[in-house]
Scaffold this motif. Structure first.
Motif, PDB file in Angstrom:
ATOM      1  N   GLU A 274       0.829  -0.745  -0.170  1.00  0.00           N
ATOM      2  CA  GLU A 274      -0.366   0.053  -0.213  1.00  0.00           C
ATOM      3  C   GLU A 274       0.844   1.119  -0.073  1.00  0.00           C
ATOM      4  OE1 GLU A 274      -3.189  -0.081  -0.172  1.00  0.00           O
ATOM      5  OE2 GLU A 274      -3.327  -1.742  -0.871  1.00  0.00           O
ATOM      6  N   TYR A 275       2.332   1.523   0.446  1.00  0.00           N
ATOM      7  CA  TYR A 275       3.189   2.701   0.490  1.00  0.00           C
ATOM      8  C   TYR A 275       3.961   2.359  -0.831  1.00  0.00           C
ATOM      9  CZ  TYR A 275       1.289   3.447   5.144  1.00  0.00           C
ATOM     10  OH  TYR A 275       0.075   3.791   5.957  1.00  0.00           O
ATOM     11  N   ALA A 276       3.809   1.220  -1.987  1.00  0.00           N
ATOM     12  CA  ALA A 276       4.520   1.064  -2.484  1.00  0.00           C
ATOM     13  C   ALA A 276       4.902   2.693  -3.688  1.00  0.00           C
ATOM     14  CB  ALA A 276       4.294   0.246  -3.333  1.00  0.00           C
ATOM     15  N   GLY A 277       5.854   3.481  -3.398  1.00  0.00           N
ATOM     16  CA  GLY A 277       5.910   4.368  -4.716  1.00  0.00           C
ATOM     17  C   GLY A 277       5.444   5.576  -3.929  1.00  0.00           C
ATOM     18  N   LYS A 278       4.799   5.702  -2.880  1.00  0.00           N
ATOM     19  CA  LYS A 278       4.331   6.839  -2.082  1.00  0.00           C
ATOM     20  C   LYS A 278       5.315   7.429  -1.417  1.00  0.00           C
ATOM     21  CE  LYS A 278       0.173   7.405   1.127  1.00  0.00           C
ATOM     22  NZ  LYS A 278      -0.920   6.628   2.355  1.00  0.00           N
ATOM     23  N   LYS A 279       4.707   8.712  -1.294  1.00  0.00           N
ATOM     24  CA  LYS A 279       5.111   9.515  -1.130  1.00  0.00           C
ATOM     25  C   LYS A 279       4.527  10.404   0.333  1.00  0.00           C
ATOM     26  CE  LYS A 279       7.010  11.720  -5.303  1.00  0.00           C
ATOM     27  NZ  LYS A 279       8.075  11.497  -5.321  1.00  0.00           N
ATOM     28  N   PHE A 280       5.837  10.969   1.154  1.00  0.00           N
ATOM     29  CA  PHE A 280       5.585  11.324   2.121  1.00  0.00           C
ATOM     30  C   PHE A 280       5.093  12.982   2.192  1.00  0.00           C
ATOM     31  CE2 PHE A 280       6.665  13.325   6.333  1.00  0.00           C
ATOM     32  CZ  PHE A 280       5.558  12.606   7.687  1.00  0.00           C
ATOM     33  N   ALA A 281       3.475  12.829   3.124  1.00  0.00           N
ATOM     34  CA  ALA A 281       2.892  13.593   3.233  1.00  0.00           C
ATOM     35  C   ALA A 281       2.211  14.422   4.074  1.00  0.00           C
ATOM     36  CB  ALA A 281       2.032  14.549   1.779  1.00  0.00           C
ATOM     37  N   VAL A 282       3.370  15.615   5.138  1.00  0.00           N
ATOM     38  CA  VAL A 282       2.199  15.819   6.467  1.00  0.00           C
ATOM     39  C   VAL A 282       0.444  15.341   6.660  1.00  0.00           C
ATOM     40  CG1 VAL A 282       2.511  17.558   8.179  1.00  0.00           C
ATOM     41  CG2 VAL A 282       4.725  17.029   6.879  1.00  0.00           C
ATOM     42  N   SER A 283      -0.033  16.246   5.783  1.00  0.00           N
ATOM     43  CA  SER A 283      -1.184  16.197   5.281  1.00  0.00           C
ATOM     44  C   SER A 283      -1.904  14.906   5.083  1.00  0.00           C
ATOM     45  CB  SER A 283      -1.616  17.133   3.365  1.00  0.00           C
ATOM     46  OG  SER A 283      -1.268  16.632   2.749  1.00  0.00           O
ATOM     47  N   ASP A 284      -0.949  13.759   4.926  1.00  0.00           N
ATOM     48  CA  ASP A 284      -1.887  12.630   5.089  1.00  0.00           C
ATOM     49  C   ASP A 284      -1.932  12.047   6.246  1.00  0.00           C
ATOM     50  OD1 ASP A 284      -1.969  12.615   2.279  1.00  0.00           O
ATOM     51  OD2 ASP A 284      -0.471  11.943   1.843  1.00  0.00           O
ATOM     52  N   ILE A 285      -1.595  12.751   7.128  1.00  0.00           N
ATOM     53  CA  ILE A 285      -1.658  12.571   9.222  1.00  0.00           C
ATOM     54  C   ILE A 285      -3.330  12.081   8.737  1.00  0.00           C
ATOM     55  CG2 ILE A 285      -1.423  14.158   9.989  1.00  0.00           C
ATOM     56  CD1 ILE A 285      -0.250  12.916  11.926  1.00  0.00           C
ATOM     57  N   ASN A 286      -3.614  11.206   9.768  1.00  0.00           N
ATOM     58  CA  ASN A 286      -5.469  11.664   9.848  1.00  0.00           C
ATOM     59  C   ASN A 286      -6.087  11.825  10.640  1.00  0.00           C
ATOM     60  OD1 ASN A 286      -5.619   8.645  11.516  1.00  0.00           O
ATOM     61  ND2 ASN A 286      -4.946   7.608   9.011  1.00  0.00           N
ATOM     62  N   GLU A 287      -6.670  11.732  11.139  1.00  0.00           N
ATOM     63  CA  GLU A 287      -7.595  12.305  12.200  1.00  0.00           C
ATOM     64  C   GLU A 287      -8.040  11.160  13.552  1.00  0.00           C
ATOM     65  OE1 GLU A 287      -8.901  15.420  13.751  1.00  0.00           O
ATOM     66  OE2 GLU A 287      -7.813  16.070  12.163  1.00  0.00           O
ATOM     67  N   GLU A 288      -7.562   9.849  12.457  1.00  0.00           N
ATOM     68  CA  GLU A 288      -7.521   8.287  13.797  1.00  0.00           C
ATOM     69  C   GLU A 288      -6.204   8.398  14.542  1.00  0.00           C
ATOM     70  OE1 GLU A 288      -9.106   4.009  13.149  1.00  0.00           O
ATOM     71  OE2 GLU A 288      -7.472   5.147  11.606  1.00  0.00           O
ATOM     72  N   LEU A 289      -5.655   8.666  13.852  1.00  0.00           N
ATOM     73  CA  LEU A 289      -4.167   9.122  14.615  1.00  0.00           C
ATOM     74  C   LEU A 289      -3.675   9.823  15.208  1.00  0.00           C
ATOM     75  CD1 LEU A 289      -1.237   7.146  13.821  1.00  0.00           C
ATOM     76  CD2 LEU A 289      -0.235   8.636  12.553  1.00  0.00           C
ATOM     77  N   ILE A 290      -4.469  11.234  15.003  1.00  0.00           N
ATOM     78  CA  ILE A 290      -4.101  12.683  15.675  1.00  0.00           C
ATOM     79  C   ILE A 290      -4.376  11.741  17.440  1.00  0.00           C
ATOM     80  CG2 ILE A 290      -4.819  14.661  16.438  1.00  0.00           C
ATOM     81  CD1 ILE A 290      -4.372  14.991  13.431  1.00  0.00           C
ATOM     82  N   GLY A 291      -5.671  11.814  17.512  1.00  0.00           N
ATOM     83  CA  GLY A 291      -6.897  10.950  18.135  1.00  0.00           C
ATOM     84  C   GLY A 291      -6.325  10.180  19.216  1.00  0.00           C
ATOM     85  N   ILE A 292      -5.529   8.857  19.121  1.00  0.00           N
ATOM     86  CA  ILE A 292      -5.221   8.323  19.977  1.00  0.00           C
ATOM     87  C   ILE A 292      -3.978   8.441  19.721  1.00  0.00           C
ATOM     88  CG2 ILE A 292      -3.691   6.434  18.165  1.00  0.00           C
ATOM     89  CD1 ILE A 292      -4.635   3.752  19.657  1.00  0.00           C
ATOM     90  N   CYS A 293      -2.952   9.382  18.885  1.00  0.00           N
ATOM     91  CA  CYS A 293      -1.364  10.065  19.936  1.00  0.00           C
ATOM     92  C   CYS A 293      -1.879  10.845  21.430  1.00  0.00           C
ATOM     93  CB  CYS A 293      -1.137  10.438  18.798  1.00  0.00           C
ATOM     94  SG  CYS A 293      -0.497  10.006  17.286  1.00  0.00           S
TER      95      CYS A 293
END
Length: 333
Positions: A148-167
């Protein structure tokens, strides 16, 4: 258990007692966990009824006991449980398990975490979701090789609310637990190499994304510096859990080599170790964990306490880390 073994059953009951707060009923805990009546729970506590294999497995999984810890000690033999992270769903499950474990630890009055760190302890990523997002992205794209991450680029905007909430949940839970951390000046080494590699191979979506990440790491280090000055950890909202000193930070000149997390819950000790970079394994083998505790104590004796005291040493230590991050930002410019 085909036949009742009072020795093993007694060891298991005592281990459960050692992890429960005084205000929690052992019988009620077992009844809820095993989905049995209170009377059945009391019969197991008194040794009149044997635990089944399924019940022992359920108890060990819930309380993070390794089965070997119930058996008579065998010199040189230690069993570990382990978790793998190969996909995003694995990663989110990994975070959920940490949240549930911390929530259980908080229920125990005598609790303490000692973290001998080769990388910035994962608990500090929780206050900076962008930092955690990068570590997750790097792991899944470059180590686990998730398609799912093959060829994907890192972008800060891709972080999702689910991850932010559990953090946020995780940051607040860790802030409530007394802890001692042992760092070295090479604590950022792997992260610096990961960022440079991604920058040089065009994995960042933009220069701004790379610089935003570096700034997030710097803010994480600034937060730890504030915590070390106060001897108190901060929640996700920037406030302390209470006014009790609950954080000690040591600077070690000895390279640690791996991440070791020793959790002491009263007399009960659980050791977590990283393996294959990001995966974790753990054991409740008390003999091995006491040996690890001794090693950590020796490491601390040779380290410099930079929280609360040692203002000059603390300034120099963190300035070294800031200089490393400034040099990284210049490489990206």
């Amino acid at each position: 258990m085909v036949k009742n073994d009072p020795l093993i059953q007694g060891v298991l009951i005592n281990k459960i007692k050692s992890t429960l707060p005084a205000n929690i009923s052992l019988a009620d805990e077992l009844a809820d966990l095993l989905e049995i009546s209170s009377d059945s729970a009391y019969r197991r506590i008194r040794g009149e009824t044997a635990f089944t294999i399924h019940e022992i497995a359920t108890i060990c999984e819930h309380f993070k006991f390794s089965f070997d810890s119930l058996m008579p000690l065998q010199q040189g033999l230690v069993n570990f449980n382990y978790n793998e992270v190969n996909t995003y769903s694995d990663y989110f499950r990994y975070l959920t398990e940490i949240r549930d474990e911390l929530a259980r630890f908080i229920r125990i009055p005598e609790r303490h975490i000692t973290y001998a760190a080769v990388d910035v302890p994962v608990f500090h990523y929780f206050a900076s979701p962008e930092y955690l997002h990068f570590k997750m992205f790097y792991w899944l794209r470059s180590v686990a090789i998730d398609p799912e991450y093959a060829g994907k680029k890192f972008a800060v905007s891709d972080i999702n609310e689910e991850l932010i909430g559990i953090c946020r949940e995780l940051a607040d839970l860790y802030a409530a637990i007394d802890s001692t951390e042992i760092w070295s000046e090479s604590i950022l080494s792997s992260m610096l190499k990961q960022v440079i590699y991604y920058w040089q191979t065009g994995v960042f979506a933009s220069r701004e994304d790379a610089l935003h990440l570096v700034d997030s790491v710097k803010k994480t280090i600034q937060k730890v510096q504030r915590e070390s000055e106060m001897n108190m950890k901060l929640r996700s909202d920037g406030l302390t859990h209470d006014l009790t000193a609950n954080f000690q930070l040591y600077s070690s000149d000895i390279e640690i080599g791996n991440n070791f997390i020793l959790v002491c819950l009263g007399q009960m000790k659980i050791l977590y170790m990283s393996f294959h970079t990001f995966n974790k394994m753990f054991t409740t083998n008390q003999s091995f964990n006491k040996l690890t505790e001794k090693w950590m104590s020796n490491l601390i004796r040779q380290a410099n306490l930079i929280s609360g005291v040692g203002e000059k040493q603390r300034f120099r230590f963190f300035q070294t880390l800031y200089n490393q991050l400034d040099d990284l930002a210049l490489t990206i410019q």
